[in-house]
Design an enzyme around this catalytic site. Structure first.
Site, PDB file in Angstrom:
ATOM      1  N   LYS A 135       0.734  -1.227  -0.032  1.00 52.64           N
ATOM      2  CA  LYS A 135      -0.070  -0.051  -0.179  1.00 52.64           C
ATOM      3  C   LYS A 135       0.952   1.269   0.014  1.00 52.64           C
ATOM      4  O   LYS A 135       0.356   2.349  -0.331  1.00 52.64           O
ATOM      5  CB  LYS A 135      -0.849  -0.188   1.310  1.00 52.64           C
ATOM      6  CG  LYS A 135      -2.163  -1.185   0.904  1.00 52.64           C
ATOM      7  CD  LYS A 135      -2.905  -1.046   1.877  1.00 52.64           C
ATOM      8  CE  LYS A 135      -4.190  -2.031   1.577  1.00 52.64           C
ATOM      9  NZ  LYS A 135      -3.911  -3.489   1.862  1.00 52.64           N
TER      10      LYS A 135
HETATM   11  C1  LIG Z   1      -4.322  -4.379   1.010  1.00 57.96           C
HETATM   12  C2  LIG Z   1      -3.405  -6.029   1.117  1.00 57.96           C
HETATM   13  C3  LIG Z   1      -3.812  -6.877  -0.137  1.00 57.96           C
HETATM   14  C4  LIG Z   1      -4.916  -6.622  -0.865  1.00 57.96           C
HETATM   15  O1  LIG Z   1      -4.858  -5.992  -1.708  1.00 57.96           O
HETATM   16  P1  LIG Z   1      -6.185  -5.341  -2.821  1.00 57.96           P
HETATM   17  O2  LIG Z   1      -5.980  -4.164  -3.597  1.00 57.96           O
HETATM   18  O3  LIG Z   1      -7.357  -4.956  -1.680  1.00 57.96           O
HETATM   19  O4  LIG Z   1      -6.971  -6.409  -3.317  1.00 57.96           O
HETATM   20  C5  LIG Z   1      -2.933  -7.865  -0.099  1.00 57.96           C
HETATM   21  N1  LIG Z   1      -2.078  -8.033   0.458  1.00 57.96           N
HETATM   22  C6  LIG Z   1      -1.545  -7.115   1.671  1.00 57.96           C
HETATM   23  C7  LIG Z   1      -0.211  -7.440   2.435  1.00 57.96           C
HETATM   24  C8  LIG Z   1      -2.481  -6.075   1.908  1.00 57.96           C
HETATM   25  O5  LIG Z   1      -2.029  -5.076   2.781  1.00 57.96           O
END
Ligand SMILES: *Cc1c(COP(=O)(O)O)cnc(C)c1O
Length: 456
Positions: A106
């Site tokens: 993120k």
């Molecule tokens: C948010 C997150 C995901 C999922 O990603 P999306 O874009 O919501 O599909 C997967 N792995 C981690 C570690 C995350 O923080």
């Protein structure tokens, strides 16, 4: 470039408007009015990001200014390549997206988003108050993305005693005057309800200029298209991507990169036991079920909100049709797509695989015994999907979405090895914490938020 809503009745906006609005006023999500094409000529990650995505912001931000924002955003990553590609097995690669400040993918979007917010707000002479709720990962990435911003204040609510110590400390040890963490006496759902109630309180929302940076913000998806291009450029061959998926933001970015001309063969969606997407890809029907907790908590979701953008395409960009389908989903908990829609949009591109917690543990264990690499449980869900659906002769790139040290208990359970925090977080447990305890009470939380708003 203009942005239109997936539900067809909100006004179209330019980039700045879509960035600051997040959600469209008709409840829809903003998408560009057409998908452009992109090509990279190489250079640093920040340079590539600017080359690929400048066209989405060009009306509002000149190229040189935008490239500088990208450079500053990605200088916060500890790896010089930002998103390095690592081979785990013949024709299987991991794309490491966890070298940012909070150790999860993120950061790739939120580090840029913070710089974009600050730039746009300074230009307009405005200031916003971001409020959000977190069960762990998103809060720390959002805080880190805006902690340097002059024109953004942020209040993050988390459920007291219900986030891991690493996750809590990643939020509460940030020492910036615009960052405020609140431990709510309640659950994550209570925190989310408080945030929704603040947004629904129109006088409060307008008086405090509330804003959100959740995963439906167009700029987050935009920033995530970049690493599909850069990893394919590094590999110099067509490849498929396997993506551990929750809200469908990350894998949607892969679909968009493919529309923009990236040589993406296929997209593999990895889910844990919260498998609404895997069931959809098997049955052409989306149906809600209660959330169950798993070892990969950032994917424990009931509804994948970013799927709406793909649904809009599947409906021939008909906003009214998309809106009525989603209203039906909210009331009945289910909707379906037709066989021709499925055959045209889904079958040629997407595959899906579900991992139980046992399979996730087995995947982490197997990777460790074969390669001595530690992977986190989310990455393991992606890698299991890659192994299930990889095709001979086509390399598969699994997106490694979190650093193993972010989920040390699960990793230790699988491998017997407890992953250590990287150097920049080594003193996390001795840093002073700043957090305010509040009751699960809207009036009390609103008073707190209003008191933290800095004057313009
Ligand atoms: C948010 C997150 C995901 C999922 O990603 P999306 O874009 O919501 O599909 C997967 N792995 C981690 C570690 C995350 O923080």
């Amino acid at each position: 470039m203009k942005y239109i809503s997936t539900r067809g009745s909100a006004p179209s906006l330019g980039f700045e408007g879509a960035l600051l609005a997040g959600l469209a006023s008709d409840g829809g999500l903003y998408v560009p009015e057409a998908w452009p094409t992109a090509r990279i000529s190489g250079g640093s990650y920040a340079e590539c990001a600017a080359q690929i995505t400048h066209q989405f912001v060009a009306e509002d931000i000149p190229f040189d200014v935008y490239r500088k924002l990208c450079e500053v955003a990605y200088s916060s990553f500890r790896h010089p390549e930002v998103a390095p590609l690592v081979e785990v097995a013949p024709d299987h690669y991991l794309l490491e997206l966890f070298h940012g400040p909070t150790l999860a993918f993120k950061d790739v979007a939120l580090q840029l988003l913070g710089r974009l917010f600050d730039h746009v707000l300074a230009k307009r002479g405005e200031r916003v108050m971001i409020v959000g709720a977190t069960s762990g990962d998103t809060g720390s990435a959002a805080i880190d993305g805006v902690k340097h911003c002059d024109n953004v204040d942020i209040v993050i609510l988390y459920p007291r005693g219900r986030v891991s110590e690493v996750q809590r400390r990643q939020m509460t040890t940030v020492d910036s005057p615009n960052v405020h963490c609140v431990a709510i006496d309640g659950t994550f759902d209570d925190c989310q309800d408080l945030v929704k109630a603040m947004f629904n309180d129109e006088p409060f929302r307008l008086a405090n200029n509330l804003s959100a940076v959740n995963s439906i913000n167009w700029a987050r998806v935009m920033a995530q298209t970049v690493y599909y291009f850069t990893s394919l450029h590094t590999l110099d061959r067509q490849a498929s991507f396997s993506v551990p998926t929750g809200n469908f933001g990350n894998v949607l970015a892969g679909w968009i990169a493919r529309e923009m001309g990236a040589d993406v063969h296929g997209l593999i969606v990895g889910s844990n036991s919260n498998d609404i997407l895997t069931r959809f890809f098997e049955s052409k029907e989306m149906s809600m079920r209660p959330v169950v907790p798993t070892l990969s908590p950032s994917m424990d979701i009931q509804v994948s909100s970013n799927f709406e953008r793909l649904l809009f395409e599947m409906n021939g960009r008909d906003g009214a049709a998309t809106k009525s389908q989603l209203q039906g989903f909210r009331s009945a908990g289910t909707f379906g797509v037709s066989a021709p829609q499925f055959d045209r949009w889904i079958a040629p591109v997407f595959k899906a695989h579900r991992s139980s917690d046992d399979e996730t543990v087995a995947t982490m264990r197997r990777v460790y015994s074969e390669t001595k690499m530690l992977i986190d449980p989310h990455t393991a869900v992606g890698l299991a999907a890659a192994m299930a659906h990889g095709e001979a002769g086509v390399p598969t790139i699994t997106l490694a979405t979190a650093h193993p040290a972010k989920f040390p208990d699960a990793v230790e359970k699988a491998t017997g090895v407890r992953p250590g925090l990287p150097e920049h977080l080594a003193d996390l447990f001795s840093r002073p914490e700043r957090s305010t305890d509040l009751a699960n009470d809207l009036a009390e939380v609103e008073r707190f938020v209003a008191s933290k708003r800095r004057a313009l």
